[in-house]
Scaffold this motif. Structure first.
Motif, PDB file in Angstrom:
ATOM      1  N   ASN A  29       0.821  -1.217   0.000  1.00 22.20           N
ATOM      2  CA  ASN A  29       0.000   0.000   0.000  1.00 22.20           C
ATOM      3  C   ASN A  29       0.853   1.265   0.000  1.00 22.20           C
ATOM      4  N   VAL A  30       1.837   1.286  -0.855  1.00 19.11           N
ATOM      5  CA  VAL A  30       2.710   2.451  -0.979  1.00 19.11           C
ATOM      6  C   VAL A  30       1.985   3.502  -1.798  1.00 19.11           C
ATOM      7  N   SER A  31       1.968   4.711  -1.297  1.00 18.05           N
ATOM      8  CA  SER A  31       1.283   5.792  -2.002  1.00 18.05           C
ATOM      9  C   SER A  31       2.300   6.660  -2.741  1.00 18.05           C
ATOM     10  N   PRO A  32       1.833   7.427  -3.719  1.00 16.08           N
ATOM     11  CA  PRO A  32       2.737   8.368  -4.373  1.00 16.08           C
ATOM     12  C   PRO A  32       3.380   9.333  -3.372  1.00 16.08           C
ATOM     13  N   GLU A  33       2.636   9.717  -2.358  1.00 15.51           N
ATOM     14  CA  GLU A  33       3.197  10.610  -1.330  1.00 15.51           C
ATOM     15  C   GLU A  33       4.357   9.930  -0.606  1.00 15.51           C
ATOM     16  N   ASP A  34       4.241   8.623  -0.341  1.00 13.37           N
ATOM     17  CA  ASP A  34       5.346   7.882   0.283  1.00 13.37           C
ATOM     18  C   ASP A  34       6.602   7.960  -0.577  1.00 13.37           C
ATOM     19  N   LEU A  35       6.416   7.790  -1.878  1.00  7.91           N
ATOM     20  CA  LEU A  35       7.557   7.826  -2.795  1.00  7.91           C
ATOM     21  C   LEU A  35       8.200   9.207  -2.812  1.00  7.91           C
ATOM     22  N   VAL A  43       6.344  17.506  -1.092  1.00 12.97           N
ATOM     23  CA  VAL A  43       5.112  17.010  -1.694  1.00 12.97           C
ATOM     24  C   VAL A  43       4.411  18.182  -2.373  1.00 12.97           C
ATOM     25  N   THR A  44       4.395  18.161  -3.683  1.00 13.51           N
ATOM     26  CA  THR A  44       3.735  19.181  -4.491  1.00 13.51           C
ATOM     27  C   THR A  44       2.941  18.459  -5.571  1.00 13.51           C
ATOM     28  N   PRO A  45       2.058  19.142  -6.258  1.00 14.81           N
ATOM     29  CA  PRO A  45       1.341  18.484  -7.356  1.00 14.81           C
ATOM     30  C   PRO A  45       2.299  17.900  -8.408  1.00 14.81           C
ATOM     31  N   GLU A  46       3.394  18.594  -8.669  1.00 15.52           N
ATOM     32  CA  GLU A  46       4.352  18.119  -9.674  1.00 15.52           C
ATOM     33  C   GLU A  46       5.075  16.860  -9.217  1.00 15.52           C
ATOM     34  N   THR A  47       5.520  16.839  -7.954  1.00 22.81           N
ATOM     35  CA  THR A  47       6.232  15.654  -7.478  1.00 22.81           C
ATOM     36  C   THR A  47       5.282  14.478  -7.304  1.00 22.81           C
TER      37      THR A  47
END
Length: 68
Positions: A29-35, A43-47
Motif C-alpha cells: 500500500n505504498v502511495s505516491p506521497e510515500d515515494l 510534496v507538491t502536485p508536480e512531485t
C-alpha cells in the motif's frame, strides 16, 4: 549521590544496532506521497505526478529502490 561524567554515560552507548535492522521496506500500500517523501522531495502536485508515473512503471518497488 554521585555525578556522572560524559565519559561514564557514553560507555552504555558502545552497543550499536546493526544498520540492517534500522531499515525496512514498506509492506505494501505504498502511495505516491510515500515515494515523494522517501526521495527527499517536497510534496507538491508536480512531485506527486512524478511519483504516480514512476509507480505505474515500477510498482511499489520504486520506493524500495530509494532505500539504502
Amino acid at each position: 549521590m554521585s555525578a556522572s561524567t560524559p565519559e561514564e554515560s557514553r560507555a552504555s552507548d558502545d552497543v550499536h544496532t546493526p544498520d540492517a535492522l534500522l531499515h525496512s521496506a514498506p509492506a505494501g500500500n505504498v502511495s505516491p506521497e510515500d515515494l515523494v517523501m522517501a526521495s527527499g522531495r517536497d510534496v507538491t502536485p508536480e512531485t506527486l505526478d512524478w511519483a504516480r508515473r514512476k509507480m505505474e512503471s515500477e510498482g511499489p518497488a520504486a520506493v524500495e529502490r530509494l532505500l539504502p
